[in-house]
Scaffold this active site. Structure first.
Site, PDB file in Angstrom:
ATOM      1  N   LEU A 203       0.832  -1.206   0.000  1.00 27.18           N
ATOM      2  CA  LEU A 203       0.000   0.000   0.000  1.00 27.18           C
ATOM      3  C   LEU A 203       0.866   1.255   0.000  1.00 27.18           C
ATOM      4  O   LEU A 203       0.540   2.259  -0.636  1.00 27.18           O
ATOM      5  CB  LEU A 203      -0.904   0.020   1.242  1.00 27.18           C
ATOM      6  CG  LEU A 203      -1.707  -1.250   1.555  1.00 27.18           C
ATOM      7  CD1 LEU A 203      -2.561  -1.035   2.801  1.00 27.18           C
ATOM      8  CD2 LEU A 203      -2.584  -1.618   0.384  1.00 27.18           C
ATOM      9  N   THR A 240      -3.908   4.639   5.027  1.00 28.74           N
ATOM     10  CA  THR A 240      -2.547   4.243   4.660  1.00 28.74           C
ATOM     11  C   THR A 240      -1.624   5.441   4.892  1.00 28.74           C
ATOM     12  O   THR A 240      -0.539   5.306   5.446  1.00 28.74           O
ATOM     13  CB  THR A 240      -2.492   3.746   3.201  1.00 28.74           C
ATOM     14  OG1 THR A 240      -3.343   2.604   3.090  1.00 28.74           O
ATOM     15  CG2 THR A 240      -1.076   3.366   2.796  1.00 28.74           C
ATOM     16  N   GLU A 244       1.549   5.635   7.290  1.00 30.39           N
ATOM     17  CA  GLU A 244       2.892   5.933   6.758  1.00 30.39           C
ATOM     18  C   GLU A 244       3.464   7.215   7.356  1.00 30.39           C
ATOM     19  O   GLU A 244       4.658   7.288   7.644  1.00 30.39           O
ATOM     20  CB  GLU A 244       2.859   6.040   5.223  1.00 30.39           C
ATOM     21  CG  GLU A 244       2.424   4.771   4.492  1.00 30.39           C
ATOM     22  CD  GLU A 244       3.219   3.534   4.851  1.00 30.39           C
ATOM     23  OE1 GLU A 244       4.382   3.670   5.290  1.00 30.39           O
ATOM     24  OE2 GLU A 244       2.682   2.423   4.719  1.00 30.39           O
ATOM     25  N   HIS A 253       5.772  -0.177  13.964  1.00 26.47           N
ATOM     26  CA  HIS A 253       4.584  -1.025  14.004  1.00 26.47           C
ATOM     27  C   HIS A 253       4.323  -1.426  15.448  1.00 26.47           C
ATOM     28  O   HIS A 253       5.258  -1.666  16.226  1.00 26.47           O
ATOM     29  CB  HIS A 253       4.787  -2.268  13.129  1.00 26.47           C
ATOM     30  CG  HIS A 253       4.776  -1.941  11.662  1.00 26.47           C
ATOM     31  ND1 HIS A 253       5.654  -2.491  10.767  1.00 26.47           N
ATOM     32  CD2 HIS A 253       3.983  -1.100  10.951  1.00 26.47           C
ATOM     33  CE1 HIS A 253       5.400  -2.010   9.563  1.00 26.47           C
ATOM     34  NE2 HIS A 253       4.389  -1.155   9.644  1.00 26.47           N
ATOM     35  N   THR A 268       1.330   1.220  24.637  1.00 22.53           N
ATOM     36  CA  THR A 268       0.731   0.292  23.667  1.00 22.53           C
ATOM     37  C   THR A 268       1.059  -1.117  24.145  1.00 22.53           C
ATOM     38  O   THR A 268       2.231  -1.477  24.229  1.00 22.53           O
ATOM     39  CB  THR A 268       1.311   0.506  22.255  1.00 22.53           C
ATOM     40  OG1 THR A 268       2.741   0.410  22.317  1.00 22.53           O
ATOM     41  CG2 THR A 268       0.915   1.863  21.701  1.00 22.53           C
TER      42      THR A 268
HETATM   43  N1  ARG Z   1       1.297  -2.234   4.825  1.00 22.15           N
HETATM   44  C1  ARG Z   1       1.632  -0.866   4.808  1.00 22.15           C
HETATM   45  C2  ARG Z   1       2.943  -0.634   5.572  1.00 22.15           C
HETATM   46  O1  ARG Z   1       3.686  -1.528   5.759  1.00 22.15           O
HETATM   47  C3  ARG Z   1       0.528   0.030   5.267  1.00 22.15           C
HETATM   48  C4  ARG Z   1      -0.557  -0.568   6.056  1.00 22.15           C
HETATM   49  C5  ARG Z   1      -1.612   0.436   6.243  1.00 22.15           C
HETATM   50  N2  ARG Z   1      -2.839  -0.122   6.729  1.00 22.15           N
HETATM   51  C6  ARG Z   1      -4.009   0.322   6.358  1.00 22.15           C
HETATM   52  N3  ARG Z   1      -5.114  -0.163   6.886  1.00 22.15           N
HETATM   53  N4  ARG Z   1      -4.155   1.247   5.452  1.00 22.15           N
HETATM   54  O2  ARG Z   1       3.366   0.414   5.997  1.00 22.15           O
HETATM   55 ZN    ZN Z   2       4.005   0.237   8.248  1.00 24.21          ZN
HETATM   56 CA    CA Z   3       4.391  -0.989  23.460  1.00 30.12          CA
END
Ligand code: ARG
Ligand code: ZN
Ligand code: CA
Length: 335
Positions: A203, A240, A244, A253, A268
């Site tokens: 994405l 997204t 980002e 993450h 978290t």
């Molecule tokens: N997979 C992407 C990343 O690694 C973005 C994920 C975003 N999730 C979403 N629900 N739009 O950064």
């Molecule tokens: Zn990510």
């Molecule tokens: Ca944490």
């Protein structure tokens, strides 16, 4: 700023576009402007000529002139630069770089505005789905992160490329991409048709703050996942970009990219791994023998756009440290 405008006004009043304070002879010196057609003489303006002589003869005036020009330049630039608002909110100036082959990929100004609006809602905690934050996480929810976004420019470029990768080609004009606009001072976002990483569609991706100001600094998002109208379900709520930009502001993450990993954020809850789709609450994970209800509705998990709706207070602090005057991305603010 008032001083500058006042100075400009005075200079304007002093300029000699009427014949009041210049001699007939001076007016005649303004040759190029001074064209006769029939019995009508086109108006000549000798302001610059008069100024030239005055500046030559007066070092003090020359100094004032140079300062005024520098201030004017700064005023023009600052209007497009980041700001610290009265309540301490940092307003990040954004440049969106659009690379398109098809008309659909050339996303509209309206869709870009929509994406910026999503960022502003999510980062201020005014997203309508914030009401879904579970009671147990309300006390650690970020609320307003005091980070805002303002679109300052959109750069568009047609390309024959049908796909891109994480090799940063979209950020190089020599590779058919668009060079970043001053990445120290602007958040650059690139929107491309589609993107793969190790053969899989992604994405988006972002650089972290250690890349601040480098040529490749910024966020890349594939067009189907940018904005809302016309975007691709279940990633069609503009999240997204929220995710980002979180990376761009140093968020990891939430699962720490490892089994029971560490995202460097205390509030978290440690979770085993990434979550996908729309998990049902509550969801329990056990790490080091401790069972916790996980915050899968956090923007930094991998759930669908409709299933993510919060940052934590600890994440807010991490982001604020980056845009602080002493932070790696202090260039996003004006002094
Ligand atoms: N997979 C992407 C990343 O690694 C973005 C994920 C975003 N999730 C979403 N629900 N739009 O950064
Ligand atoms: Zn990510
Ligand atoms: Ca944490």
């Amino acid at each position: 700023m008032k001083k500058i405008l006042f100075g400009a006004l005075i200079l304007g009043l002093m300029s000699a576009c009427n014949s009041d304070n210049i001699t007939e002879q001076h007016e005649n010196e303004a040759t190029a402007d001074n064209v006769s057609s029939g019995n009508i003489t086109a108006r000549g303006c000798a302001s610059e000529e008069v100024r030239k002589v005055a500046l030559q003869n007066n070092p003090e005036l020359r100094q004032k002139f140079n300062e005024l020009e520098a201030n004017t330049e700064k005023f023009i630039n600052n209007k497009a630069l980041g700001k610290v608002l009265a309540d301490g909110t940092i307003e990040i100036p954004v440049v969106v770089n659009v690379l398109y082959k098809t008309a659909a990929e050339n996303i509209s100004d309206a869709r870009i505005a929509e994406q910026i609006a999503v960022l502003n809602a999510d980062y201020s905690g005014t997203n309508t789905d914030a009401t879904k934050i579970p009671t147990e996480f309300q006390s650690v929810s970020s609320g307003d992160t005091k980070i805002k976004f303002r679109l300052v420019n959109t750069v568009r470029k047609a390309t024959t490329k049908t796909g891109w990768s994480t090799n940063d080609d979209m950020k190089k004009s020599a590779k058919g991409g668009i060079d970043a606009t001053n990445p120290t001072n602007y958040l650059n976002m690139w929107v491309v048709s589609k993107m793969t990483s190790q053969g899989r569609t992604i994405l988006g991706y972002a650089t972290f703050p250690e890349s601040a100001g480098l040529w490749n600094d910024g966020v890349v998002i594939a067009a189907p996942f940018f904005g809302k109208t016309g975007a691709s379900s279940p990633f069609n709520l503009g999240r997204t970009a929220t995710h980002e930009v979180g990376h761009y502001l140093n968020l990891r993450h939430i699962w720490g990219d490892a089994n029971c990993g560490n995202d460097q954020v205390a509030d978290t809850p440690t979770q085993t791994t990434a979550n996908y789709g729309k998990p049902s609450y509550p969801l329990y994970n056990t790490c080091s023998g401790v069972q916790r209800s996980v915050m899968f509705m956090n923007y930094m998990d991998y759930v669908d756009d409709a299933a993510m709706f919060m940052f934590s207070a600890g994440q807010k602090t991490r982001m604020q440290s980056v845009v602080d005057a002493s932070g790696a991305r202090s260039g996003l603010r004006v002094y």
